[in-house]
Enzyme design. Structure first.
Site, PDB file in Angstrom:
ATOM      1  N   LYS A 174     -33.256  68.172  47.615  1.00  0.00           N
ATOM      2  CA  LYS A 174     -33.160  69.469  47.917  1.00  0.00           C
ATOM      3  C   LYS A 174     -33.680  70.118  46.751  1.00  0.00           C
ATOM      4  CE  LYS A 174     -32.144  73.872  48.731  1.00  0.00           C
ATOM      5  NZ  LYS A 174     -31.695  74.800  49.506  1.00  0.00           N
ATOM      6  N   THR A 205     -26.095  73.861  47.460  1.00  0.00           N
ATOM      7  CA  THR A 205     -27.214  73.229  46.531  1.00  0.00           C
ATOM      8  C   THR A 205     -26.617  73.328  45.419  1.00  0.00           C
ATOM      9  OG1 THR A 205     -28.961  74.416  47.933  1.00  0.00           O
ATOM     10  CG2 THR A 205     -29.566  73.658  45.644  1.00  0.00           C
TER      11      THR A 205
END
Ligand code: NAP
Length: 263
Positions: free
Chosen positions: A165, A93
């Site tokens: 995300k 991420t």
């Protein structure tokens, strides 16, 4: 089956790599702290001494690293060793800006797919992640992503998975922070926690409540703070600014799962 190089064997990378190994993929692994590769070496993975050595013979490269600085540092080391025809999947991420920076460093003939994941270590181990894929997905990329979990197609733009995300994880972190405050308010008002939990579970925060009391997850508070920082650097988000300050104010919880916020 295609040869996979897996780089980054932290809490998420280790079970993801183990899952691919048990699915039969020939695996070469690398981790900055070399000792974390030992369980995979015992299960049949080859262990590389450097990122370049890990990716040299790979058909597919998968990275699962902490944050943008880690992804860019590992990219410096692996990009010169990527052969034309290799596919790179970044599952870290790191946000869309870093993904686009990684894409800008690719040698000719190499593809990059951003595929960050929702779901924690428990779902990583069983191949039940929620994979947010952006950019090109030629074979064997699509098949390997499906091995990791259920794939959401975020479209052909590199960085779209990374962007979604940030949206989804910030909604979860904000939801957990709000749930923790609702529980605290209930205590301050003298209500039994069981009653507050049961009734919150009947409303729209039911999912956030479940995450606040999750047991199999290990998503450390410091990584949550990183994700909120990536979001608040992108848009004016005053509520998430407050959540970020709250997360950073708890260094004692930095390596504990987000659910530790409930105290
Ligand atoms: P982690 O346990 O802290 O592992 C981080 C990994 O990054 C380790 O392999 C670490 O190597 C490596 N790393 C950090 N800095 C580095 C650097 N400068 N150079 C090279 N390697 C470096 O984190 P995690 O929980 O596995 O999470 C990994 C990523 O997935 C993060 O982006 C996180 O936000 C995301 N994510 C986590 C969860 C979760 O539930 N944990 C769920 C979904 C997504 P060392 O072992 O040497 O430190």
């Amino acid at each position: 089956m295609e040869k996979i190089a897996f780089l980054g064997l932290g809490s998420m990378g280790l079970p993801m790599a183990r899952h691919l190994l048990s699915a039969g993929y020939p695996l070469t692994v690398w981790n900055r702290t070399a000792g974390k590769a030992a369980p995979l070496a015992g299960a049949g993975a080859a262990v590389a001494a450097t990122p370049a050595e890990a990716v040299r013979d790979a058909d597919l490269v998968i990275t699962m690293l902490a944050d943008p600085a880690a992804a860019l540092a590992v990219a410096d080391a692996l990009v010169p060793a990527l052969r034309p025809g290799v596919h790179w999947i970044d599952t870290s991420t790191v946000g869309p800006d870093t993904v686009r920076e990684l894409a800008g460093r690719l040698p000719e003939g190499v593809t990059l797919t951003d595929a960050p994941v929702m779901g924690s270590v428990d779902r990583a181990a069983t191949g039940d992640l929620w994979v947010l894929a952006g950019g090109p997905r030629p074979e064997p990329v699509a098949t390997v992503l499906a091995r990791l979990g259920q794939v959401t197609d975020c479209g052909p733009d590199t960085g779209a998975g990374a962007a979604l995300k940030l949206v989804l994880i910030n909604a979860v972190i904000g939801g957990v922070a709000l749930t923790v405050e609702a529980l605290r308010l209930g205590r301050a008002l003298g209500l039994p926690e069981d009653l507050v939990r049961t009734e919150l579970g009947k409303g729209p925060l039911a999912g956030a409540l479940a995450r606040t009391f999750a047991e199999g997850a290990h998503f450390p508070v410091e990584l949550a703070a990183k994700d909120v920082s990536l979001a608040t650097a992108t848009a004016p988000l005053p509520i998430l600014d407050a959540v970020r300050a709250e997360l950073l104010a708890r260094p004692d919880l930095s390596r504990r799962d987000l659910s530790a916020l409930r105290g």
